[in-house]
Scaffold this motif. Structure first.
Motif, PDB file in Angstrom:
ATOM      1  N   MET A 245      56.811  50.572  51.805  1.00 14.20           N
ATOM      2  CA  MET A 245      55.576  50.120  51.337  1.00 14.20           C
ATOM      3  C   MET A 245      54.488  49.823  52.331  1.00 14.20           C
ATOM      4  SD  MET A 245      57.053  47.608  48.541  1.00 14.20           S
ATOM      5  CE  MET A 245      57.115  45.905  49.290  1.00 14.20           C
ATOM      6  N   THR A 246      53.549  50.769  52.279  1.00 12.16           N
ATOM      7  CA  THR A 246      52.608  50.875  53.484  1.00 12.16           C
ATOM      8  C   THR A 246      51.158  50.538  52.741  1.00 12.16           C
ATOM      9  OG1 THR A 246      51.888  53.005  53.094  1.00 12.16           O
ATOM     10  CG2 THR A 246      53.592  52.632  54.387  1.00 12.16           C
ATOM     11  N   GLN A 247      50.246  50.189  53.516  1.00 12.06           N
ATOM     12  CA  GLN A 247      48.908  49.764  53.296  1.00 12.06           C
ATOM     13  C   GLN A 247      48.027  50.352  54.519  1.00 12.06           C
ATOM     14  OE1 GLN A 247      48.162  45.813  52.377  1.00 12.06           O
ATOM     15  NE2 GLN A 247      46.089  46.094  51.946  1.00 12.06           N
ATOM     16  N   ALA A 248      47.425  51.264  54.253  1.00  9.05           N
ATOM     17  CA  ALA A 248      46.466  51.846  55.461  1.00  9.05           C
ATOM     18  C   ALA A 248      45.002  52.380  54.702  1.00  9.05           C
ATOM     19  CB  ALA A 248      46.949  53.009  55.724  1.00  9.05           C
ATOM     20  N   PHE A 249      43.855  52.107  55.314  1.00 11.87           N
ATOM     21  CA  PHE A 249      42.705  52.250  54.582  1.00 11.87           C
ATOM     22  C   PHE A 249      42.522  51.623  53.542  1.00 11.87           C
ATOM     23  CE2 PHE A 249      43.321  56.191  57.152  1.00 11.87           C
ATOM     24  CZ  PHE A 249      42.903  55.641  58.504  1.00 11.87           C
ATOM     25  N   GLY A 250      43.081  50.496  53.149  1.00 14.04           N
ATOM     26  CA  GLY A 250      42.866  49.869  52.147  1.00 14.04           C
ATOM     27  C   GLY A 250      43.578  50.414  50.755  1.00 14.04           C
TER      28      GLY A 250
ATOM     29  N   ARG B  28      47.302  50.896  49.020  1.00  7.51           N
ATOM     30  CA  ARG B  28      48.654  50.599  49.003  1.00  7.51           C
ATOM     31  C   ARG B  28      49.608  51.812  48.587  1.00  7.51           C
ATOM     32  NH1 ARG B  28      51.178  45.569  47.535  1.00  7.51           N
ATOM     33  NH2 ARG B  28      50.357  43.992  49.326  1.00  7.51           N
TER      34      ARG B  28
ATOM     35  N   PRO C 213      60.641  47.797  58.788  1.00  5.34           N
ATOM     36  CA  PRO C 213      59.393  47.822  58.258  1.00  5.34           C
ATOM     37  C   PRO C 213      58.878  48.991  58.670  1.00  5.34           C
ATOM     38  CG  PRO C 213      59.558  45.650  58.959  1.00  5.34           C
ATOM     39  CD  PRO C 213      60.424  46.407  59.574  1.00  5.34           C
ATOM     40  N   PRO C 214      58.070  49.934  57.742  1.00  5.39           N
ATOM     41  CA  PRO C 214      57.627  49.611  56.444  1.00  5.39           C
ATOM     42  C   PRO C 214      58.757  49.898  55.324  1.00  5.39           C
ATOM     43  CG  PRO C 214      56.581  51.570  57.129  1.00  5.39           C
ATOM     44  CD  PRO C 214      57.278  50.987  58.259  1.00  5.39           C
TER      45      PRO C 214
ATOM     46  N   ARG D 252      36.582  50.899  59.608  1.00  4.89           N
ATOM     47  CA  ARG D 252      36.902  49.766  58.911  1.00  4.89           C
ATOM     48  C   ARG D 252      38.355  49.229  59.111  1.00  4.89           C
ATOM     49  NH1 ARG D 252      36.731  49.786  52.403  1.00  4.89           N
ATOM     50  NH2 ARG D 252      39.038  50.451  52.727  1.00  4.89           N
ATOM     51  N   ASP D 253      39.317  50.146  59.200  1.00  8.01           N
ATOM     52  CA  ASP D 253      40.574  50.024  59.397  1.00  8.01           C
ATOM     53  C   ASP D 253      40.787  49.278  60.967  1.00  8.01           C
ATOM     54  OD1 ASP D 253      44.025  51.519  59.662  1.00  8.01           O
ATOM     55  OD2 ASP D 253      43.015  49.824  58.019  1.00  8.01           O
TER      56      ASP D 253
ATOM     57  N   ARG E 197      39.744  45.726  60.696  1.00  2.91           N
ATOM     58  CA  ARG E 197      40.538  44.944  60.213  1.00  2.91           C
ATOM     59  C   ARG E 197      41.977  44.547  61.035  1.00  2.91           C
ATOM     60  NH1 ARG E 197      42.627  46.877  54.717  1.00  2.91           N
ATOM     61  NH2 ARG E 197      40.594  46.370  54.157  1.00  2.91           N
TER      62      ARG E 197
ATOM     63  N   TYR F 183      45.030  51.495  68.600  1.00  2.89           N
ATOM     64  CA  TYR F 183      44.832  52.203  67.459  1.00  2.89           C
ATOM     65  C   TYR F 183      45.608  53.728  67.414  1.00  2.89           C
ATOM     66  CZ  TYR F 183      43.048  53.710  62.963  1.00  2.89           C
ATOM     67  OH  TYR F 183      42.872  54.276  61.532  1.00  2.89           O
TER      68      TYR F 183
ATOM     69  N   LEU G 100      53.462  52.646  62.698  1.00  2.00           N
ATOM     70  CA  LEU G 100      53.967  52.024  61.767  1.00  2.00           C
ATOM     71  C   LEU G 100      53.876  50.481  61.504  1.00  2.00           C
ATOM     72  CD1 LEU G 100      57.297  54.230  62.353  1.00  2.00           C
ATOM     73  CD2 LEU G 100      55.869  54.199  60.306  1.00  2.00           C
TER      74      LEU G 100
ATOM     75  N   LEU H 290      50.964  50.180  59.299  1.00  2.00           N
ATOM     76  CA  LEU H 290      50.991  50.481  57.796  1.00  2.00           C
ATOM     77  C   LEU H 290      51.849  49.440  56.907  1.00  2.00           C
ATOM     78  CD1 LEU H 290      51.670  54.196  58.225  1.00  2.00           C
ATOM     79  CD2 LEU H 290      49.667  52.956  57.742  1.00  2.00           C
ATOM     80  N   GLN H 291      52.822  48.604  57.726  1.00  2.00           N
ATOM     81  CA  GLN H 291      53.471  47.520  56.787  1.00  2.00           C
ATOM     82  C   GLN H 291      52.698  46.685  56.166  1.00  2.00           C
ATOM     83  OE1 GLN H 291      55.463  44.964  59.587  1.00  2.00           O
ATOM     84  NE2 GLN H 291      56.306  43.724  57.975  1.00  2.00           N
ATOM     85  N   VAL H 292      53.159  46.878  54.621  1.00  2.82           N
ATOM     86  CA  VAL H 292      52.522  45.685  53.881  1.00  2.82           C
ATOM     87  C   VAL H 292      53.247  44.362  53.990  1.00  2.82           C
ATOM     88  CG1 VAL H 292      52.510  45.071  51.282  1.00  2.82           C
ATOM     89  CG2 VAL H 292      51.976  47.629  52.005  1.00  2.82           C
ATOM     90  N   LYS H 293      52.435  43.369  54.031  1.00  2.64           N
ATOM     91  CA  LYS H 293      53.135  41.906  54.294  1.00  2.64           C
ATOM     92  C   LYS H 293      53.347  41.617  53.052  1.00  2.64           C
ATOM     93  CE  LYS H 293      50.362  41.235  58.179  1.00  2.64           C
ATOM     94  NZ  LYS H 293      50.731  42.490  58.833  1.00  2.64           N
ATOM     95  N   THR H 294      54.736  41.297  52.910  1.00  7.13           N
ATOM     96  CA  THR H 294      55.173  40.976  51.539  1.00  7.13           C
ATOM     97  C   THR H 294      55.380  39.697  51.155  1.00  7.13           C
ATOM     98  OG1 THR H 294      57.349  41.458  52.416  1.00  7.13           O
ATOM     99  CG2 THR H 294      56.595  43.155  51.158  1.00  7.13           C
TER     100      THR H 294
END
Lengths: 335, 288, 336
Positions: free
Chosen positions: A15-20, A22, A64-65, B6-7, B10, B273, B280, B283-287
């Motif tokens: 599960m990744t989130q990059a450049f807004g 998902r 992760p991810p 933008r990335d 953030r 960056y 990696l 990219l991780q989504v904070k769950t």
């Protein structure tokens, strides 16, 4: 024979989130496996099918991810209670690593320390897991290598003095010297010359015979499975599509993908036209609805487009996840 | 490109703060075009006044408003540094790439030239040249001089990058596609150097600003033009420190620190960056 | 400009004559000579396009041989003629203006063949314009045409970056790029080894079709004997720089004569459960580094080794319609 490894309803996604944006890659999507103690279990699949992810999760080595979203993995060694590799902390992992569970990585010939002789690498390795003196560990190494058909002078060499195939075999010896009960091998023969491949396959067979260990073999090479694995599971797009006795699955593949896979392999005895199904495996972040193979399947039914096929048992030990096969079975006259 | 920025905002606090700082610096530079005072006019305002409502940073001993002079100073210092960077990195990239790609005799000759430049002691040389040219040194010529002294080491690094890029498969493809040497180097290899170049340019900036300040403080540059260094020089000349007129020195010194910190944070954020190891994690989504 | 030597025989497309490449490897203060390619000798005819496989394991010299034919590597001794002209004496300009339009490569890793920072069609357009295969207006149509020959279309790939394509697609584009100059010879170095097993046959099928329809000869370099059997007309098996057996593929792989070829054939794991290995091989004598320096290079591992094999270099013998470099088939030896 009890199961040494059990995975149930395993779901592991990236599960990744990059450049807004998902993105969820369903690399392992509802996989259940049982590996019996002492057998060689093959996991076959092409690139993008999720087998490397599956391996990571089965080892509890996911990071992760990559997240395990659902399901369980259990090891069951007969002298201990169940171990849940997903719940182990670093210390727990180190306890079982190499002693109970061992892992032969892809391209493992490169993991040897280039500035240490082989026997020193063995010593370093053994010493972190067992209290031994240098002489003792060298003895262990020498005996073990001799049993495996590797000459003693290998021990005194540096890695760069050995050929790629020798290094691979040395690394396999290193990974198995403490006689782990469960061995995972990730593409152990890829990038090796074909003559050396045969030696490596034989080595793995010999190790299993000696120690009675269980081997989980992950490779895309069906020929290797045919010669090494007792049972085989075919992976496609994150799901197991067929599973069973290797000889049975290769002689009578039931799932259309397995049939396609086997028919597309060139053989050294005939030059007739080999047909391959067009298209390629789906991207796992946006898999097709229903059966993931349906866009390429020559016999797809309507329901294949919407409903994910259940796994059915054809004969004991031979399971398939396919609507077409399910229909055939339910309509077949009872013998 | 915008998505990347933008990335960066953030993800990287370093980049965020650095970018904000630099934005303020550029606002300051922009203000210089609206200055009520000319930069070379003395006695426009009462001398040696401390900061107040009227004179935000006070006035200096030449009778100039420190704040508005600072805007000119920052503008000029940045211009000099830009000139130095463009010249220096321009030469460095071109020579490094040609040397690396062609190899053989060309490479050997160019490398020996590069090595000779590298071993030159730059600060003493700058001081020497500046002393000789005392009267005729303008800010522009200072910029050019700084550029000419700072191309050698970077060119070595670019050469190293090209040496490895040359072995990549697509170089062979380009050869068989009929592309000529210059085309290959510029079209195929240069894009790989760009992230590297960006980080390198920032370091070039910092080098140039530092040297300009050093030379000006020593009185060896064009003292009639406002720059961070010359402001400090004039402050020292009239003994601002000893006579407790700290604001005269504090303004340019503070500005130089702010500029350096701003650039440094931006380059830090950028390089982290670009580092594939942190990709990696990002990219991780904070769950939770 | 120095004129190139007169073409000696235009009936031959490619003539490789006693080609040798020696690398000097420094070990501390001494230098060892490593014969990557040793006396390679074969030819391709110009009037009948064929697919010739050069098969061998790593270290056999097959890639070095391919690079020499492409002009990417200098020869040490021997002659290399393409359409009668000596490749080694071509100037850089002649190469760019003539040779590269005639001989094109396809490399192993399609993702290394293209820069990840450039759109993949960039290379196609470059090749078209540099070799003047079409003018600006006609370039799109020309490229689309060539892409159709490999089973793709310009619409599918235009504007895309290499990582947006699959391995199979990218490799097809690589082949298409090689076809743009309408070469007479394509050198394909392990073109399918990085692709999934089920995709390989479609690419190999494509090569076969190209040979038939576009009349292109293909030098197919591989270690995978199964695809070689399927794809090629003739095969040359290389061992440590030597070509040890060469001939029609059904003969060489169907009933291999040289002990090394036999060894190779037996080592291929078959997916057919009826053909799994039943014999154990002796692992101890597989230490591949024990190649001897005098006599036959295979003497250290050969199950049929004779005395003479360790002393003298085996001759190239013609036997049963193929070339074999082995004393076992040398009538003068056999008769004693």
């Amino acid at each position: 024979m009890s199961n040494i490894l059990e995975a149930k309803d395993l779901k592991a996604y990236y599960m990744t989130q990059a450049f807004g944006v998902r993105r969820t890659v369903k690399a392992v999507d509802n996989i259940s496996l049982q590996v019996r103690q002492g057998e060689a279990f093959g996991i076959a699949g092409e690139s993008g099918c999720g087998k490397s992810t599956l391996l990571k999760v089965l080892l509890g080595a996911h990071e992760p991810p990559l997240t395990v979203v659902d399901g369980t993995v259990k090891y069951r060694f007969d002298d201990m209670e169940e171990i849940d590799p997903l719940a182990l902390d670093e210390r727990g992992r180190r306890e079982i690593r190499w002693k109970k569970v061992s892992y032969i990585p892809q391209g493992s010939m490169h993991v040897l320390n280039p500035v240490r002789r082989i026997r020193e690498s063995f010593h370093d390795f053994v010493r972190t897991h067992k209290k031994v003196s240098q002489a003792e560990s060298w003895d262990m190494a020498r005996n073990y290598l001799r049993d495996l058909g590797l000459s003693e002078e290998v021990l005194n060499s540096y890695p760069h003095q050995l050929s790629g195939g020798m290094r691979q075999r040395v690394t396999i010896a290193l990974a198995t010297i403490l006689w782990p009960k469960l061995i995972f091998a990730d593409e152990p023969t890829t990038a090796l010359d074909v003559v050396v491949q045969r030696g490596v396959i034989q080595l793995l067979k010999d190790i299993r015979q000696k120690e009675g260990s269980t081997l989980v073999l992950i490779t895309h090479d069906i020929g290797v499975h045919a010669n090494l694995a007792d049972r085989i599971a075919i992976l496609y797009a994150g799901k197991v599509v067929e599973e069973g006795d290797t000889k049975e699955v290769l002689k009578n593949p039931r799932h259309p993908y397995t049939q396609h896979l086997i028919n597309s392999l060139p053989r050294l005895d005939e030059r007739s036209e080999r047909v391959s199904i067009p298209g390629r495996p789906p991207a796992l972040d946006n898999p097709p609805n229903g059966c993931r193979f349906h866009p390429r399947c020559p016999v797809a039914l309507d329901k294949c487009r919407t409903i994910d096929p259940e796994t059915i048992t054809l004969e004991p030990g031979h399971r398939v996840a396919c609507h077409v096969v399910a229909e055939e079975v339910s309509h077949a006259p009872v013998a | 490109m915008l998505l990347t920025i933008r990335d960066l905002f953030r993800f990287s606090p370093a980049f965020r703060y650095g970018a904000i700082i630099l934005a303020l610096v550029f606002v300051l530079v922009g203000l210089s075009f609206f200055s009520p005072y000319e930069p070379d006019v003395n006695r426009a305002v009462p001398r040696n006044k401390p900061p107040s409502d009227v004179y935000v940073f006070g006035t200096n001993s030449n009778g100039q408003d420190v704040f508005w002079m600072l805007t000119f100073a920052v503008r000029n210092s940045l211009l000099v540094a830009s000139l130095a960077v463009v010249i220096g990195r321009g030469i460095g990239v071109l020579l490094g790439m040609i040397s690396g790609y062609l190899g053989g005799r060309v490479d050997r000759v160019l490398s020996s030239i590069v090595d000779s430049f590298i071993v030159m002691p730059r600060l003493p040389l700058l001081i020497l040249i500046a002393s000789i040219l005392r009267g005729q040194m303008t800010m522009a010529s200072l910029g050019v001089l700084l550029g000419l002294l700072d191309w050698a080491y970077p060119s070595k690094r670019y050469r190293a990058q090209i040496l490895s890029l040359r072995e990549r498969g697509f170089t062979d493809t380009a050869v068989f596609a009929g592309m000529g040497t210059l085309k290959i180097v510029v079209q195929e290899h240069l894009p790989f150097l760009i992230p590297f170049l960006l980080a390198d340019m920032v370091s070039g900036f910092l080098f140039a600003i530092g040297f300009e300040i050093t030379l000006s403080v020593l009185g060896l540059s064009d003292l009639s033009t406002q720059s961070i260094g010359t402001m400090i020089y004039w402050g020292n000349y009239y003994q601002a420190l000893l006579s407790n007129r700290i604001w005269i020195l504090a303004a340019p010194i503070g500005a130089s620190i702010v500029i350096v910190v701003g650039f440094y944070l931006v380059s830090l954020g950028l390089s982290r960056y670009l580092d594939p190891r942190t990709r990696l994690l990002r990219l991780q989504v904070k769950t939770t | 400009m120095r004129p190139s030597p007169e073409p000696s025989s235009t009936a031959e497309l490619l003539r490789v004559e006693d080609l040798t490449k020696v690398f000097n490897i420094r070990h501390g203060f001494s230098t060892k000579q490593f014969h990557a390619v040793d006396g390679a000798d074969f030819s391709l005819q110009a009037d009948t396009p064929e697919i010739l496989t050069i098969a061998g394991e790593s270290g056999s010299g097959k890639t070095t041989l391919a690079r020499m034919i492409l002009g990417m590597e200098q020869l040490t001794t021997g002659v290399l003629r393409y359409k009668g002209r000596d490749v080694a004496s071509l100037t850089r300009k002649e190469k760019r203006s003539w040779f590269f339009g005639q001989v094109q490569p396809v490399f192993q890793d399609p993702f290394a063949t293209f820069s990840p920072l450039k759109r993949i069609d960039h290379y196609l357009y470059e090749t078209v314009s540099n070799y003047k295969m079409a003018d600006k207006a006609g370039a799109d149509a020309y490229i689309d045409n060539v892409l159709n020959e490999v089973g793709l279309s310009l619409k599918e790939i235009k504007g895309r970056y290499p990582n947006e394509l699959s391995g199979g697609q990218a490799q097809r584009v690589s082949v298409a790029r090689a076809l743009i100059t309408r070469p007479s010879l394509i050198i394909a170095d392990e073109p399918v080894s990085m692709l999934d097993a089920s995709l390989r046959m479609s690419i190999v099928n494509m090569f076969r079709a190209l040979k038939e329809k576009q009349k292109v000869s293909i030098l197919y370099i591989t270690h995978d004997l199964a695809t070689a059997y399927y794809a090629s007309d003739r095969i040359a098996v290389m061992l440590r720089g030597w070509i040890v057996e060469m001939g029609p593929v059904e003969r060489v792989l169907g009933s291999p004569m040289h002990p090394y070829t036999q060894n190779l054939k037996q080592s291929i794991p078959s997916a057919d459960p009826a053909r799994v290995w039943t014999q154990k091989i002796d692992l101890a004598d597989m230490d591949g580094e024990k190649y001897s320096h005098t006599g036959c290079k295979f003497a250290g591992r050969c199950p049929a080794v004779m005395d003479i094999c360790r002393k003298k270099t085996p001759p190239n013998v013609m036997h049963e319609g193929r070339m074999v470099k082995c004393f076992l088939y040398d009538k003068s030896v056999q008769s004693t």
